[in-house]
Each structure stands twice: as C-alpha cells, then as structure tokens.
Write a protein that holds these residues in place. Structure first.
Motif, short mmCIF file in Angstrom:
data_model
loop_
_atom_site.label_atom_id
_atom_site.label_comp_id
_atom_site.label_asym_id
_atom_site.label_seq_id
_atom_site.Cartn_x
_atom_site.Cartn_y
_atom_site.Cartn_z
N SER A 31 0.86 -1.18 0.00
CA SER A 31 0.00 0.00 0.00
C SER A 31 0.89 1.23 0.00
O SER A 31 2.08 1.15 0.35
CB SER A 31 -0.90 -0.01 1.25
N ASP A 32 0.34 2.36 -0.38
CA ASP A 32 1.02 3.65 -0.26
C ASP A 32 2.39 3.68 -0.93
O ASP A 32 3.37 4.14 -0.36
CB ASP A 32 1.13 4.04 1.22
N ARG A 33 2.41 3.20 -2.16
CA ARG A 33 3.66 3.28 -2.93
C ARG A 33 3.99 4.74 -3.28
O ARG A 33 5.16 5.09 -3.34
CB ARG A 33 3.54 2.46 -4.22
N HIS A 34 2.97 5.56 -3.56
CA HIS A 34 3.20 6.96 -3.96
C HIS A 34 4.29 7.02 -5.03
O HIS A 34 5.23 7.82 -4.95
CB HIS A 34 3.57 7.82 -2.76
N ALA A 55 8.75 12.29 -5.91
CA ALA A 55 10.21 12.35 -6.00
C ALA A 55 10.90 11.74 -4.79
O ALA A 55 12.08 11.39 -4.84
CB ALA A 55 10.67 13.80 -6.19
N LEU A 56 10.17 11.59 -3.67
CA LEU A 56 10.77 11.06 -2.44
C LEU A 56 10.56 9.56 -2.29
O LEU A 56 10.99 8.97 -1.30
CB LEU A 56 10.17 11.78 -1.22
N THR A 57 9.91 8.93 -3.26
CA THR A 57 9.64 7.50 -3.17
C THR A 57 10.89 6.69 -3.48
O THR A 57 11.65 6.99 -4.40
CB THR A 57 8.50 7.11 -4.12
N HIS A 114 0.81 5.07 6.84
CA HIS A 114 2.25 4.84 6.65
C HIS A 114 2.91 4.27 7.91
O HIS A 114 4.04 4.65 8.26
CB HIS A 114 2.97 6.13 6.22
N GLU A 115 2.22 3.35 8.57
CA GLU A 115 2.79 2.62 9.70
C GLU A 115 2.97 1.17 9.28
O GLU A 115 2.41 0.72 8.27
CB GLU A 115 1.88 2.72 10.93
N GLY A 137 4.83 1.75 3.50
CA GLY A 137 4.82 2.42 2.19
C GLY A 137 6.22 2.53 1.66
O GLY A 137 7.15 1.87 2.14
N TYR A 138 6.41 3.40 0.69
CA TYR A 138 7.71 3.52 0.03
C TYR A 138 8.20 4.97 -0.07
O TYR A 138 9.25 5.22 -0.65
CB TYR A 138 7.62 2.93 -1.38
N LYS A 139 7.46 5.91 0.51
CA LYS A 139 7.85 7.32 0.39
C LYS A 139 8.66 7.78 1.60
O LYS A 139 8.22 7.67 2.73
CB LYS A 139 6.61 8.21 0.22
#
Length: 288
Positions: free
Chosen positions: A35-38, A42-44, A213-214, A243-245
């Motif tokens: 989830s929350d790959r975003h 630019a910060l991922t 994002h936990e 997530g990835y960000k």
C-alpha cells in the motif's frame, strides 16, 4: 508454477475470489501485500520497490496493492502541490497521463505477478476533481502490458482465498481490506482500530489496511463455535502496511511542516499453505 494456476473472479461489488489449485504435499503460494507506494513522488524509494518486485518474481508471488499506488499531488487544484516533489518526467504539461504511463512502464517487467489493485484516497481525490479513474487507467495499461490476471477492487472489500485439493475438497481464508482512514494517531499508530474492525469484520481471518504509513501486525484471539457445536479458538491477524515514500529525511515540505514523524518503509509477505488438518493456513513476514 503455482501463480499460473490461480483464477480470479469478482462475483459481487466489493468481493474478489482467488482460486488456487493445490499440487503436491509441499504446495505453497506467496503474496506481496502493499500500500502507499506513492510511486510518482520524487521522495519514493524506487530501489526498495524494485527489490520487493524482484523477490515477488523469484517467489512466484501474486502482488496485491491496496491504494495510493500513485501520489498524484502535484496536479492542479491540489493544496498539497509542490513541484519540488514532482519528477522531471511528469512536468510535461500532461501530468495525469504521464504518471500513469511511467507507472505502467516501471511495473511492466513484473506484470504477470500483479493480480489485484484497489484505489486509495489519492486516486479517489483525482476522480472527484478531474473525473478520471486513475486506478482503472493503471489496470488497463498493465493488462495491455501482460497483467492478464489483474483486477481492480473497491476502496474497501473482501478477498476470499480458496484452495482446491485433489480436484474436489476446498478450504478457504477470508481477507478484509481497506485502504485506510483517519490519521493513525501519534501514539496508537492506528492499532486502536483493530478491535473496532474485529467487531464488524467477524468473517475475516486477515484484515489489512494502509493510509497512515505505519508498519505493524497484531493477532486477536477469538473463541468460536463450529457448525457441529465444537468450541475452538482461532486468530484474526491485522496487518498495517507501511509504504515507500521517504518524507522525513528531507526536513522540509508538506509533511515536515505538519510535524509528521519518520515512518517505516515496507510491505508484507503472506505465505499460504495446507496445514496438518488439511486446511488452508498462512504465515507472514515483513518485506523490508
């Protein structure tokens, strides 16, 4: 390969069934839960994404993503827009189109492993403001790239995993999912939601969510009564996906100005197998 034997159908809105064929005594099937790959932010951390995607191919794992795959914050009418967080390839005057196209290009090498994608609040925000379904456009692009099993889910719903043995006997597990809601809480990290969800999701063996994002897992033990009147106990596992960000490390921007703390990165692996009672069972590992 086990993933090739999977069949997916969606009999009702909010309901997806993943049918698996059990072959051999050592059968197992892996799934990468994200989830929350975003992804377009630019910060991922694209390197971490690729690490997990490569491992998914090695494990013949199905990839399930539960929203905010795309960040989509740098377009018009978004109060969070910050061009410093917009990648150069998306600054071409066709922002939404280029985000979908570059995401499909990025994930195409693992297209055959993608089996489920549902929207998050970032995708639904674009749908409200721009009247275009970014999740549907991503799914269509991935299907053209070879993701023949990929289906689109709703913001929240159920996934039923069914394993058929000996061509006859079936055994099932149910996953309840939502992209997520609320702020997570600086102290509770969203854990307080588990008992609330357990109350209204009684049929689920696994409950997954993201959004805040936990990254944590929690088992809730349950006292049950079988259909033949035999008492037993089982567990309901709650997984919160990270997530990835990487926002905190830059010490500026939207999240920093609002006092957001560092957040864990990562996802979850779920390994399904047949236990000694001839029932579908599972264990989990952090994808770090």
């Amino acid at each position: 390969m086990a993933l090739a034997d999977i069949k997916i159908n969606q009999p009702h809105q909010g309901s997806t069934t993943i049918d698996m064929m059990v072959k051999g005594s050592s059968w197992e099937q892996w799934f990468l839960i994200t989830s929350d790959r975003h992804h377009d932010n630019a910060l991922t951390d694209w390197d971490l994404e690729k690490k997990h995607l490569k491992e998914a191919v090695e494990r013949d794992a199905g990839i399930l993503d539960f929203g905010d795959l795309m960040c989509l914050m740098q377009g018009k009418w978004d109060s969070r827009a910050d061009m410093s967080q917009c990648r150069p390839e998306h600054q071409d005057g066709r922002y939404l189109d280029s985000v979908v196209e570059t995401a499909v290009d990025f994930y195409t090498p693992e297209a055959k492993n993608w089996i489920f994608v549902s929207p998050g609040n970032h995708e639904t925000s674009v749908l409200r403001r721009h009247e275009t379904d970014m999740t549907a456009r991503f799914v269509e692009g991935m299907q053209r790239a070879g993701a023949k099993k990929l289906v689109q889910g709703t913001y929240a719903g159920f996934i039923r995993f069914s394993a058929k043995m000996d061509g006859r006997h079936s055994t099932r597990l149910v996953m309840g999912y939502t992209h997520g809601y609320g702020g997570g809480g600086p102290v509770t990290k969203g854990v307080i939601q588990t008992n609330r969800q357990a109350t209204y999701l009684p049929d689920c063996n696994i409950v997954v969510s993201g959004h805040v994002h936990e990254q944590w897992s929690m088992n809730i033990a349950r006292s049950r009564l079988s259909h033949v009147g035999k008492p037993y106990t089982d567990r309901q596992l709650h997984l919160k996906m990270g997530g990835y960000k990487r926002e905190f490390e830059h010490y500026e921007g939207w999240a920093t100005e609002r006092g957001h703390p560092p957040k864990p990165l990562g996802a979850w692996w779920i390994r399904m197998y047949i236990n000694s009672d001839k029932r579908l069972d599972f264990d989990v590992q952090e994808a770090k």
